[in-house]
Design a protein around this motif. Structure first.
Motif, short mmCIF file in Angstrom:
data_model
loop_
_atom_site.label_atom_id
_atom_site.label_comp_id
_atom_site.label_asym_id
_atom_site.label_seq_id
_atom_site.Cartn_x
_atom_site.Cartn_y
_atom_site.Cartn_z
N VAL A 6 0.85 -1.19 0.00
CA VAL A 6 0.00 0.00 0.00
C VAL A 6 0.88 1.24 0.00
O VAL A 6 1.84 1.33 0.76
CB VAL A 6 -0.94 -0.02 1.24
N CYS A 7 0.55 2.18 -0.89
CA CYS A 7 1.33 3.42 -1.00
C CYS A 7 1.23 4.23 0.29
O CYS A 7 0.15 4.43 0.83
CB CYS A 7 0.82 4.24 -2.19
N PHE A 8 2.37 4.70 0.77
CA PHE A 8 2.45 5.49 2.00
C PHE A 8 1.72 6.82 1.86
O PHE A 8 1.22 7.36 2.83
CB PHE A 8 3.93 5.73 2.31
N HIS A 9 1.62 7.36 0.62
CA HIS A 9 1.00 8.67 0.41
C HIS A 9 -0.48 8.55 0.08
O HIS A 9 -1.31 9.12 0.77
CB HIS A 9 1.75 9.44 -0.68
N CYS A 10 -0.83 7.83 -0.99
CA CYS A 10 -2.22 7.80 -1.45
C CYS A 10 -3.02 6.63 -0.87
O CYS A 10 -4.24 6.63 -0.94
CB CYS A 10 -2.29 7.79 -2.98
N GLY A 11 -2.34 5.64 -0.33
CA GLY A 11 -3.04 4.52 0.26
C GLY A 11 -3.54 3.49 -0.73
O GLY A 11 -4.19 2.53 -0.35
N TYR A 25 6.30 4.18 -1.84
CA TYR A 25 5.42 5.07 -2.60
C TYR A 25 5.17 4.49 -3.98
O TYR A 25 6.09 3.94 -4.59
CB TYR A 25 6.07 6.45 -2.75
N CYS A 26 3.95 4.66 -4.50
CA CYS A 26 3.65 4.21 -5.86
C CYS A 26 4.23 5.22 -6.86
O CYS A 26 4.85 6.21 -6.47
CB CYS A 26 2.13 4.04 -6.05
N SER A 27 4.00 4.99 -8.15
CA SER A 27 4.66 5.83 -9.16
C SER A 27 3.84 7.05 -9.57
O SER A 27 4.26 7.79 -10.45
CB SER A 27 4.95 4.98 -10.40
N ASP A 30 1.99 12.67 -7.82
CA ASP A 30 1.76 13.26 -6.49
C ASP A 30 2.53 12.50 -5.42
O ASP A 30 3.09 13.10 -4.50
CB ASP A 30 0.27 13.22 -6.15
N CYS A 31 2.53 11.17 -5.54
CA CYS A 31 3.17 10.34 -4.53
C CYS A 31 4.69 10.46 -4.63
O CYS A 31 5.38 10.46 -3.61
CB CYS A 31 2.71 8.90 -4.69
N GLN A 32 5.20 10.57 -5.85
CA GLN A 32 6.65 10.75 -6.02
C GLN A 32 7.09 12.11 -5.48
O GLN A 32 8.15 12.23 -4.88
CB GLN A 32 7.04 10.59 -7.49
ZN LIG Z 1 0.56 6.63 -4.20
#
Ligand SMILES: [Zn+2]
Length: 138
Positions: A6-11, A25-27, A30-32
């Motif tokens: 699970v992405c730390f930023h967007c979930g 973090y996913c790619s 915003d998450c990067q």
């Molecule tokens: Zn993300």
């Protein structure tokens, strides 16, 4: 088989790149950006050389762009007012002896619909009252 995390930023769930160790973090752009912001925040906190280098870069940029922030404040008066209020709050938090002056300080009037930050006032003598500063978000 690849396992999701699970992405730390967007979930959102994503499949980490096997070449990246402990990818959090996913790619998504915003998450990067969030990942890079976190990295830089931490780097500034722990690396005095990096901090000094960033400070010098900021000084060089200001020298090349005189009056940039003055013009920005003229062009964005609402943001300028908000930033001035937030800076007063940061100053008061850094220096508790300034808190007395915070009582006399006027926050933005809430007479138009919109999004606002509610900033709790710290170290009030009377715990039964909850004071907040109301700051427009833009
Ligand atoms: Zn993300």
């Amino acid at each position: 088989m690849s396992s999701q995390t699970v992405c730390f930023h967007c979930g959102n769930p994503f499949v980490p790149n096997p070449r990246v160790k402990n990818q959090r973090y996913c790619s998504q752009p915003d998450c990067q950006r969030a990942r890079k912001r976190e990295w830089q925040k931490r780097k500034l906190a722990v690396d005095p050389d990096y901090r000094a280098n960033q400070r010098q870069c900021q000084r060089d940029w200001h020298a090349k762009n005189p009056g940039y922030y003055r013009k920005y404040r003229q062009d964005h008066p609402r943001s300028a007012r908000r930033n001035a209020l937030l800076q007063k709050i940061r100053n008061a938090r850094r220096n508790p002896s300034l808190n007395a002056t915070m009582d006399a300080f006027q926050t933005a009037p809430v007479n138009e619909p919109g999004a606002y930050y509610l900033i709790p006032v710290i170290a009030t003598m009377d715990a039964s009252t909850q004071k907040v500063f109301i700051i427009p978000t833009d």
